[in-house]
Design a protein around this motif. Structure first.
Motif, PDB file in Angstrom:
ATOM      1  N   LEU A   1       1.120  -1.122   0.287  1.00 24.11           N
ATOM      2  CA  LEU A   1      -0.254  -0.441  -0.224  1.00 24.11           C
ATOM      3  C   LEU A   1       0.955   1.229   0.366  1.00 24.11           C
ATOM      4  O   LEU A   1       0.134   2.430   0.553  1.00 24.11           O
ATOM      5  N   GLY A   2       2.105   1.087  -0.472  1.00 26.83           N
ATOM      6  CA  GLY A   2       2.794   2.387  -0.286  1.00 26.83           C
ATOM      7  C   GLY A   2       2.539   3.733  -1.019  1.00 26.83           C
ATOM      8  O   GLY A   2       1.834   3.288  -2.542  1.00 26.83           O
ATOM      9  N   GLY A   3       1.849   4.629  -0.644  1.00 28.04           N
ATOM     10  CA  GLY A   3       1.914   5.521  -1.632  1.00 28.04           C
ATOM     11  C   GLY A   3       0.672   6.708  -0.550  1.00 28.04           C
ATOM     12  O   GLY A   3       0.278   7.757  -1.190  1.00 28.04           O
ATOM     13  N   ILE A   4       0.016   5.689  -0.362  1.00 31.86           N
ATOM     14  CA  ILE A   4      -1.561   5.394   0.749  1.00 31.86           C
ATOM     15  C   ILE A   4      -1.199   6.491   2.182  1.00 31.86           C
ATOM     16  O   ILE A   4      -0.378   6.199   3.188  1.00 31.86           O
TER      17      ILE A   4
ATOM     18  N   LEU B   1       1.581   8.568   6.806  1.00 35.65           N
ATOM     19  CA  LEU B   1       2.058   7.975   5.380  1.00 35.65           C
ATOM     20  C   LEU B   1       2.004   5.878   4.877  1.00 35.65           C
ATOM     21  O   LEU B   1       3.565   5.823   6.287  1.00 35.65           O
ATOM     22  N   ILE B   2       2.678   5.258   4.282  1.00 39.41           N
ATOM     23  CA  ILE B   2       1.742   3.985   4.560  1.00 39.41           C
ATOM     24  C   ILE B   2       3.297   3.361   3.204  1.00 39.41           C
ATOM     25  O   ILE B   2       3.252   4.772   2.165  1.00 39.41           O
ATOM     26  N   THR B   3       4.462   3.634   3.613  1.00 38.73           N
ATOM     27  CA  THR B   3       6.014   3.372   2.345  1.00 38.73           C
ATOM     28  C   THR B   3       5.963   2.023   2.357  1.00 38.73           C
ATOM     29  O   THR B   3       5.700   1.138   2.867  1.00 38.73           O
ATOM     30  N   HIS B   4       6.848   1.585   1.163  1.00 38.48           N
ATOM     31  CA  HIS B   4       7.266  -0.304   1.066  1.00 38.48           C
ATOM     32  C   HIS B   4       7.467  -0.581   2.241  1.00 38.48           C
ATOM     33  O   HIS B   4       7.942  -1.955   1.869  1.00 38.48           O
ATOM     34  N   TRP B   5       7.900   1.019   3.605  1.00 35.39           N
ATOM     35  CA  TRP B   5       9.082  -1.214   4.100  1.00 35.39           C
ATOM     36  C   TRP B   5       8.193  -0.302   5.777  1.00 35.39           C
ATOM     37  O   TRP B   5       8.472  -1.094   6.818  1.00 35.39           O
ATOM     38  N   GLY B   6       6.841   0.546   5.141  1.00 34.92           N
ATOM     39  CA  GLY B   6       6.800   0.524   6.798  1.00 34.92           C
ATOM     40  C   GLY B   6       5.454   2.267   6.781  1.00 34.92           C
ATOM     41  O   GLY B   6       4.760   2.164   5.627  1.00 34.92           O
ATOM     42  N   LEU B   7       5.818   2.923   8.047  1.00 33.68           N
ATOM     43  CA  LEU B   7       5.195   3.952   8.934  1.00 33.68           C
ATOM     44  C   LEU B   7       5.563   5.479   8.739  1.00 33.68           C
ATOM     45  O   LEU B   7       7.409   4.619   8.879  1.00 33.68           O
TER      46      LEU B   7
ATOM     47  N   ILE C   1       4.651   9.746  12.401  1.00 34.92           N
ATOM     48  CA  ILE C   1       6.503   8.944  12.916  1.00 34.92           C
ATOM     49  C   ILE C   1       7.265   9.630  12.745  1.00 34.92           C
ATOM     50  O   ILE C   1       8.205   9.455  14.623  1.00 34.92           O
ATOM     51  N   LEU C   2       7.524  10.767  12.397  1.00 36.58           N
ATOM     52  CA  LEU C   2       8.838  11.400  12.062  1.00 36.58           C
ATOM     53  C   LEU C   2       8.872  11.480  13.920  1.00 36.58           C
ATOM     54  O   LEU C   2       9.439  12.146  14.279  1.00 36.58           O
ATOM     55  N   LYS C   3       7.628  12.633  13.810  1.00 38.13           N
ATOM     56  CA  LYS C   3       7.668  12.768  15.387  1.00 38.13           C
ATOM     57  C   LYS C   3       8.219  12.595  16.275  1.00 38.13           C
ATOM     58  O   LYS C   3       8.710  12.440  17.033  1.00 38.13           O
ATOM     59  N   LEU C   4       7.223  11.099  16.109  1.00 38.55           N
ATOM     60  CA  LEU C   4       7.621  10.025  17.564  1.00 38.55           C
ATOM     61  C   LEU C   4       8.814   9.314  16.974  1.00 38.55           C
ATOM     62  O   LEU C   4       9.825   9.350  19.123  1.00 38.55           O
ATOM     63  N   SER C   5       9.239   9.845  16.101  1.00 37.85           N
ATOM     64  CA  SER C   5      10.572   8.939  16.205  1.00 37.85           C
ATOM     65  C   SER C   5      11.309   9.824  16.850  1.00 37.85           C
ATOM     66  O   SER C   5      12.717   9.706  17.445  1.00 37.85           O
TER      67      SER C   5
ATOM     68  N   GLY D   1      12.983  -2.281  13.249  1.00 37.32           N
ATOM     69  CA  GLY D   1      14.390  -1.403  13.009  1.00 37.32           C
ATOM     70  C   GLY D   1      13.442   0.042  12.601  1.00 37.32           C
ATOM     71  O   GLY D   1      12.934   0.506  12.481  1.00 37.32           O
ATOM     72  N   ARG D   2      14.784   0.424  11.733  1.00 40.10           N
ATOM     73  CA  ARG D   2      14.593   1.331  10.946  1.00 40.10           C
ATOM     74  C   ARG D   2      14.936   2.252   9.696  1.00 40.10           C
ATOM     75  O   ARG D   2      15.956   1.464   9.960  1.00 40.10           O
ATOM     76  N   THR D   3      14.359   3.065   8.938  1.00 39.28           N
ATOM     77  CA  THR D   3      14.955   3.893   8.123  1.00 39.28           C
ATOM     78  C   THR D   3      14.955   4.868   8.016  1.00 39.28           C
ATOM     79  O   THR D   3      14.179   5.685   8.486  1.00 39.28           O
ATOM     80  N   THR D   4      16.580   5.510   7.295  1.00 39.78           N
ATOM     81  CA  THR D   4      16.633   6.827   7.532  1.00 39.78           C
ATOM     82  C   THR D   4      16.148   7.761   6.730  1.00 39.78           C
ATOM     83  O   THR D   4      15.788   7.993   5.612  1.00 39.78           O
TER      84      THR D   4
END
Length: 402
Positions: A200-203, A224-230, A235-239, A336-339
């Motif tokens: 659902l990447g891009g939704i 945002l849903i991405t091909h590796w997660g959320l 999300i970025l604020k939470l990270s 895990g995480r993605t930059t």
């Protein structure tokens, strides 16, 4: 003539140099940059447009965007903040604009406008910029600072450390008896493999709430849903605010997602109404919530143990409750995480307790200053990290130019 050495040719270093020289033309200022190029982060920030600052004009409100540095930046923001940043750049021929999400960019829509502004100022003011000058050691000798690079040694009355998140420079700070808070990544997206969101990447949804299970950390905003997660602002604020906690958990953690940002009971009531009003309509065919795209709706319906061809009238209370739970408190396991794009921000750096924030000066050594991300200050995405650089640079420049 007093000599100033600035270690690091990035945003904070340039801003400090330009302001100090304008305030006191008698200063002899040299910027030492270890790389082949200067202002690299400025160049790529905001997708190459340079997200200069954020349209938040209240110091107290502005500090809330800094997981580390909130308390320390309140005083400095009263001296130089967003409105001053606008004025500073506009006075130098670089008007800024506020976009819908309150991020601020040059009207020219390119980071080159900021780079040219800095480069022209440095050239006109006679500030030296030396590239390929990585610093190997800093020490004091006869009340002067000695800065050793592989090319030559420099003597200075003032040293400004503005080298960003650099392990080598942090190691140098340790030799000066400064404490370094161990760096960990700050802005990153959550890696999640889950059949509810796979492919659902891009939704995206506009106003989700995300909670880190087992903590009091939660955030809301676009998701945002991405091909590796959320990903997305929520999300970025939470990270950013959970950077230390998530590092301690080795990036294995659970998150609760409320896709609608509404409470479970009211969503359950809405679903009960739909059961009465949409009796003959298939549940999975159309999302009744405008914020939930159809493909995501189908997945959440399936995860609620509702069959593909079931009508609203046929749903049991248990199925309605399952669906309400999926919509408002879906549990996702992250591993895990993605930059996040070019936003390589770290939590960590020189311990803030060792800095006098009226001057951005070391409490351990007179005439030693720290500005920008070399300090244990970081912010969420949106121009806040640059605002920290401008504010620190301006206050430090004033202290040196006295």
């Amino acid at each position: 003539m007093k000599k100033v050495i600035i270690i690091g040719g990035g945003a904070a270093g340039y801003f400090t140099a330009i302001n100090a020289k304008e305030l006191n033309p008698e200063l002899d200022i040299t910027i030492l940059e270890k790389g082949k190029e200067v202002l690299q982060k400025v160049k790529i920030s905001g997708g190459g447009r340079c997200n200069v600052t954020h349209a938040c004009f209240e110091p107290k409100e502005l500090t809330k965007f800094y997981p580390r540095g909130e308390k320390e930046l309140l005083g400095p923001f009263h001296k130089f903040m967003t409105g001053d940043t606008f004025e500073w750049f506009e006075n130098r021929g670089v008007p800024l604009k506020i976009e819908e999400d309150n991020r601020v960019f040059p009207e020219a829509n390119t980071s080159q406008a900021i780079i040219d502004c800095f480069q022209n100022a440095v050239d006109n003011l006679g500030i030296s910029v030396l590239k390929n000058h990585g610093v190997n050691s800093i020490y004091q000798q006869n009340e002067k600072w000695i800065i050793n690079t592989k090319n030559q040694d420099f003597e200075a009355d003032f040293v400004v450390v503005s080298a960003g998140s650099s392990k080598k420079v942090w190691d140098l700070c340790k030799t000066l008896n400064h404490t370094i808070i161990e760096p960990v990544p700050s802005l990153f997206t959550f890696n999640i493999k889950d059949k509810r969101i796979i492919d659902l990447g891009g939704i995206s949804v506009p106003n989700a709430e995300v909670t880190l299970v087992g903590t009091n950390l939660e955030n809301s905003g676009p998701l945002l849903i991405t091909h590796w997660g959320l990903s997305g602002p929520a999300i970025l604020k939470l990270s950013a605010f959970g950077a230390r906690i998530l590092a301690d958990k080795n990036y294995q953690y659970n998150v609760l997602v409320n896709w609608l940002g509404q409470d479970t009971d009211s969503v359950f009531s809405t679903l009960q109404e739909l059961k009465k009003s949409q009796t003959k309509k298939q549940v999975s065919l159309k999302s009744p919530f405008s914020d939930i795209p159809r493909r995501l709706w189908e997945r959440l319906v399936m995860a609620s143990e509702i069959k593909n061809n079931q009508n609203w009238a046929d749903l049991s209370n248990k199925q309605l409750q399952n669906l309400a739970d999926q919509l408002t408190k879906g549990l996702f396991n992250a591993n895990g995480r993605t930059t996040f794009k070019e936003e390589f921000v770290t939590a960590g750096g020189v311990d803030l307790k060792e800095i006098n924030f009226k001057r951005f000066e070391s409490k351990k050594h007179k005439n030693l200053f720290f500005v920008g991300e070399v300090l244990n200050i970081d912010a969420v995405t949106g121009g806040f990290n640059f605002q920290n650089a401008w504010t620190g640079g301006f206050i430090c420049a004033n202290a040196i130019a006295e």
